[in-house]
Design an enzyme around this catalytic site. Sequence first.
Site, PDB file in Angstrom:
ATOM      1  N   THR A 171      -6.057   2.898  -5.209  1.00  0.00           N
ATOM      2  CA  THR A 171      -5.461   3.829  -6.176  1.00  0.00           C
ATOM      3  C   THR A 171      -4.472   3.080  -7.071  1.00  0.00           C
ATOM      4  O   THR A 171      -4.487   3.231  -8.297  1.00  0.00           O
ATOM      5  CB  THR A 171      -4.763   4.980  -5.422  1.00  0.00           C
ATOM      6  OG1 THR A 171      -5.674   5.502  -4.452  1.00  0.00           O
ATOM      7  CG2 THR A 171      -4.341   6.080  -6.364  1.00  0.00           C
TER       8      THR A 171
ATOM      9  N   CYS B 159     -11.147   2.753  -0.346  1.00  0.00           N
ATOM     10  CA  CYS B 159      -9.764   3.157  -0.095  1.00  0.00           C
ATOM     11  C   CYS B 159      -9.386   2.435   1.189  1.00  0.00           C
ATOM     12  O   CYS B 159     -10.148   2.453   2.164  1.00  0.00           O
ATOM     13  CB  CYS B 159      -9.655   4.659   0.094  1.00  0.00           C
ATOM     14  SG  CYS B 159      -8.024   5.176   0.690  1.00  0.00           S
ATOM     15  N   THR B 160      -8.240   1.773   1.166  1.00  0.00           N
ATOM     16  CA  THR B 160      -7.924   0.892   2.291  1.00  0.00           C
ATOM     17  C   THR B 160      -7.585   1.654   3.574  1.00  0.00           C
ATOM     18  O   THR B 160      -7.515   1.065   4.645  1.00  0.00           O
ATOM     19  CB  THR B 160      -6.773  -0.049   1.908  1.00  0.00           C
ATOM     20  OG1 THR B 160      -5.651   0.730   1.467  1.00  0.00           O
ATOM     21  CG2 THR B 160      -7.203  -0.978   0.793  1.00  0.00           C
ATOM     22  N   HIS B 161      -7.387   2.967   3.455  1.00  0.00           N
ATOM     23  CA  HIS B 161      -7.179   3.778   4.661  1.00  0.00           C
ATOM     24  C   HIS B 161      -8.494   4.028   5.414  1.00  0.00           C
ATOM     25  O   HIS B 161      -8.483   4.286   6.615  1.00  0.00           O
ATOM     26  CB  HIS B 161      -6.608   5.151   4.302  1.00  0.00           C
ATOM     27  CG  HIS B 161      -5.139   5.166   4.017  1.00  0.00           C
ATOM     28  ND1 HIS B 161      -4.589   4.543   2.928  1.00  0.00           N
ATOM     29  CD2 HIS B 161      -4.112   5.744   4.689  1.00  0.00           C
ATOM     30  CE1 HIS B 161      -3.279   4.750   2.927  1.00  0.00           C
ATOM     31  NE2 HIS B 161      -2.957   5.473   3.989  1.00  0.00           N
TER      32      HIS B 161
ATOM     33  N   CYS C 285      -4.371  -1.510  -2.148  1.00  0.00           N
ATOM     34  CA  CYS C 285      -4.508  -0.078  -2.370  1.00  0.00           C
ATOM     35  C   CYS C 285      -5.388   0.100  -3.601  1.00  0.00           C
ATOM     36  O   CYS C 285      -5.063  -0.427  -4.676  1.00  0.00           O
ATOM     37  CB  CYS C 285      -3.112   0.510  -2.619  1.00  0.00           C
ATOM     38  SG  CYS C 285      -3.116   2.256  -3.059  1.00  0.00           S
TER      39      CYS C 285
ATOM     40  N   ASP D 161       0.856  -1.196   0.000  1.00  0.00           N
ATOM     41  CA  ASP D 161       0.000   0.000   0.000  1.00  0.00           C
ATOM     42  C   ASP D 161       0.886   1.238   0.000  1.00  0.00           C
ATOM     43  O   ASP D 161       2.066   1.168   0.346  1.00  0.00           O
ATOM     44  CB  ASP D 161      -0.918   0.027   1.232  1.00  0.00           C
ATOM     45  CG  ASP D 161      -1.848   1.236   1.223  1.00  0.00           C
ATOM     46  OD1 ASP D 161      -2.427   1.533   0.163  1.00  0.00           O
ATOM     47  OD2 ASP D 161      -1.977   1.906   2.267  1.00  0.00           O
ATOM     48  N   SER D 162       0.294   2.372  -0.349  1.00  0.00           N
ATOM     49  CA  SER D 162       1.041   3.631  -0.304  1.00  0.00           C
ATOM     50  C   SER D 162       1.462   3.962   1.130  1.00  0.00           C
ATOM     51  O   SER D 162       2.417   4.695   1.337  1.00  0.00           O
ATOM     52  CB  SER D 162       0.172   4.765  -0.853  1.00  0.00           C
ATOM     53  OG  SER D 162      -0.997   4.882  -0.070  1.00  0.00           O
TER      54      SER D 162
ATOM     55  N   GLU E  73      -2.984   9.122   7.870  1.00  0.00           N
ATOM     56  CA  GLU E  73      -1.507   9.049   7.877  1.00  0.00           C
ATOM     57  C   GLU E  73      -0.924   9.899   9.016  1.00  0.00           C
ATOM     58  O   GLU E  73       0.173   9.647   9.482  1.00  0.00           O
ATOM     59  CB  GLU E  73      -0.936   9.508   6.527  1.00  0.00           C
ATOM     60  CG  GLU E  73      -1.164   8.522   5.381  1.00  0.00           C
ATOM     61  CD  GLU E  73      -0.261   7.281   5.406  1.00  0.00           C
ATOM     62  OE1 GLU E  73       0.946   7.408   5.655  1.00  0.00           O
ATOM     63  OE2 GLU E  73      -0.786   6.168   5.183  1.00  0.00           O
TER      64      GLU E  73
END
Length: 278
Positions: free
Chosen positions: A80, A197-199, A78, A15-16, A163
Amino acid sequence: MADNIELTGPIGVFDSGYGGLTILKEIRRLMPEYSYLYLGDNARAPYGTRSFDIVYRFTLEAVTALFDKGCPLVILACNTASAKALRTIQQRDLPAMKPGLRVLGVIRPTAEEAGELSATGHIGILGTEGTVNSRSYDMEIDKLHPGFTVVSKACPMWVPIVENNEASNPGADYFVNKYIASLLESDAAIDAVVLACTHYPILYPKIRKAVPEGIKVVKQGDIVARRLKDYLRRHPEMERKITRGGDCRYLTTENPEKFTGLASVFLEEPVEVSHIDL
Ligand code: DGL
């Protein structure tokens, strides 16, 4: 003799940043027997507002690093990266690499389950600008469930909130309520909202409160985990290449101490983290 010994490696999860941990957690819950290697490109997150070319280049670098570390299979945890890089990597880059390596994303498995998620056929998608602008969910859901209506809303403030470890603070409420209200105003028939979105599952308690009770809020972790289990059942040649042991190691492009602090909160367990340059 030695030629018959098949090399095995962990399942790579990319993931990012921290978001993929929400997917990893569910995958490990369902398949605790395998070994895992997580890579968070925290130094370059967020990806959501970046161009196609940049997300593709960053994702390919991360996937290549995970292959180099011995992973036979990499999950892009992710949306994106799944929207902007997966197809090119699968079609253009993989054929030029060592045979047998595979990369899977999170959009297709989620779209496959759309029919079970919604009774009205009106689905709300919350994602990054990159995911929403790619129209990947619209296309995948249309292919698999023609006649469904997909309404998407980008939530550009949510990833920075996560984040920066602000997800449970009162300041996050404003942006949660704002994007949910805007999505639901667009279509009164929406009965399922997908956190694409995985966040976003890290903001779940606030999102659940903001969405009226009769509307489902769907997290992808469980869907991706079940579909991965099914993939490994259908592909025993890949399943045999996965190391067993139940361990999980973590790589970050940022400072490992910074990653450890926040990752332990999300995963509720101590983590062993190393730095990686991509
Ligand atoms: N967690 C990622 C996703 O699922 C991307 C977040 C970001 O880096 O913008 O889209």
